[in-house]
Each structure stands twice: as C-alpha cells, then as structure tokens.
Write a protein that holds these residues in place. Structure first.
Motif, short mmCIF file in Angstrom:
data_model
loop_
_atom_site.label_atom_id
_atom_site.label_comp_id
_atom_site.label_asym_id
_atom_site.label_seq_id
_atom_site.Cartn_x
_atom_site.Cartn_y
_atom_site.Cartn_z
N GLU A 1 33.59 31.39 41.12
CA GLU A 1 33.62 32.87 41.10
C GLU A 1 33.50 33.42 42.52
O GLU A 1 34.19 34.36 42.88
CB GLU A 1 32.51 33.41 40.22
CG GLU A 1 32.69 33.17 38.74
CD GLU A 1 33.65 34.15 38.08
OE1 GLU A 1 33.68 35.33 38.48
OE2 GLU A 1 34.37 33.71 37.17
N ALA B 1 36.25 35.63 44.52
CA ALA B 1 35.90 36.94 45.08
C ALA B 1 36.29 37.01 46.56
O ALA B 1 36.79 38.04 47.03
CB ALA B 1 34.42 37.21 44.91
N THR C 1 40.11 37.33 46.78
CA THR C 1 40.53 38.69 46.41
C THR C 1 40.24 39.66 47.54
O THR C 1 41.07 40.52 47.87
CB THR C 1 39.80 39.14 45.12
OG1 THR C 1 40.12 38.21 44.08
CG2 THR C 1 40.21 40.53 44.71
#
Length: 193
Positions: free
Chosen positions: A176, A180, A183
């Motif tokens: 995760e 992140a 992104t």
C-alpha cells in the motif's frame, strides 16, 4: 396505537444499494447473511468478541453482529465481497494468499476487513496501545509486528495462524505504501507537464 417493529431500509453495500424490509432488531450481520445472501461475513460468537463478522462502515471497521441494520442505513458498507477490484485482489487479500494467513478460512474475511482498516489507521497516524510515542506531533511509528498484533487483537483465529496473519498485514502495508508513493509521483509528473 401500536408502533411498527419493522422498517423498509436501503443499505449501500459494496457500492450497490439494497432495499429490504427488516425487523428493527435485525443486526447488520443477519441482514447481510440472511436477507442479502452475502455470506462472506461470518457469524462467530455473535457477541462482538471474535471479529469474524468484521466489515467496514464508512471505511472504519465494525463488528456487524453488534450493529443494527437500521442504524447502518445511509452509511457505506464494505464486506469481504467488495474489497477486490474486479478480478484483481486487494493487496491484503493477496498477502493473505501469498503468506498463508489463514487455515480453515472461517475468520479470514473478518481478518482481511480489519487489516485493511488497520493499515489505513496506521497510515493516518492513529496510535495504538503498543505505540510508544502518542503525542500529536510525533512521527508515525513503523508498523512493527507488535503494532500489528495490538491493532488486530479484536480478530481471533482459532486455528492459530497469527504468525502468518501478522506477516501478511506487514506485506500488504508495504505494498500500500509503495502504491501511494507511485500515485504521488505520477500526480507530480502530471502537474509538472
């Protein structure tokens, strides 16, 4: 005049609206399993102690056996059936598969829903009972095995797959965090272009 003991409600579950009549005493767990045939959420102790029935309500974990269905109206409910992105498993689901974070699998849906919330809570800086420095200006501590065990302590596994569950949550949290960062980098590139 007698008061009605049932209501017609609309539940928003996994992005879909479901209208159903329920007795006011119907738990969210029973509404999911008995009325909507969403049987991924499991009934364990039916007393809020085992975590097998954990779902996400507005992104926060909740034991659905203690939540009345009528009180969940208007909230975003996510069950285990709704955490994957189509055929692509959620990173927590993938980590549980990769690291054998299950044995009989009965508690696994609740474990996965709880783990998704644990990762988000940690990333947001929420402390746990295992967090050494809980001051508001303290840095987010690393998601250590002790932190994971404390944060997942409301979910019991009668088979004892705890070592693999902790490893799976840690792996999913790393995935995760990497997603992140990717992104954020993509957004920065788009903004610069």
């Amino acid at each position: 005049m007698a008061l009605s003991t049932s209501s017609a409600i609309t539940l928003n579950i996994n992005g879909e609206k479901h209208a159903l009549p329920v007795d006011h005493r119907t738990t969210l767990l029973d509404a999911l399993r008995e009325h909507l045939d969403l049987t991924g959420t499991k009934k364990g102790c039916d007393q809020g102690q085992c975590g097998a029935c954990t779902v996400l309500l507005d992104g926060r974990r909740a034991v659905s056996c203690l939540q009345l269905a009528v009180a969940a109206e208007g909230r975003e409910i996510t069950t285990i059936e709704g955490v994957a992105d189509g055929e692509r498993l959620h990173p927590v689901q993938q980590a549980f598969l990769d690291l054998d974070g299950y044995q009989c699998g009965y508690c696994t849906p609740g474990q996965i829903c709880s783990a998704i919330a644990v990762i988000e809570e940690h990333a947001a800086g929420w402390p746990s009972a295992a967090t050494a420095d809980v001051r508001p200006d303290a840095e987010i501590p690393p998601l250590t095995a002790d932190e994971i065990r404390e944060r997942m302590s409301g979910n019991l596994c009668r088979c004892g797959a705890y070592v693999s569950i902790v490893q799976a949550v840690a792996q999913a949290a790393q995935a995760e965090a990497a997603n992140a960062q990717e992104t954020a980098a993509e957004k920065a590139e788009e903004k610069a272009a």
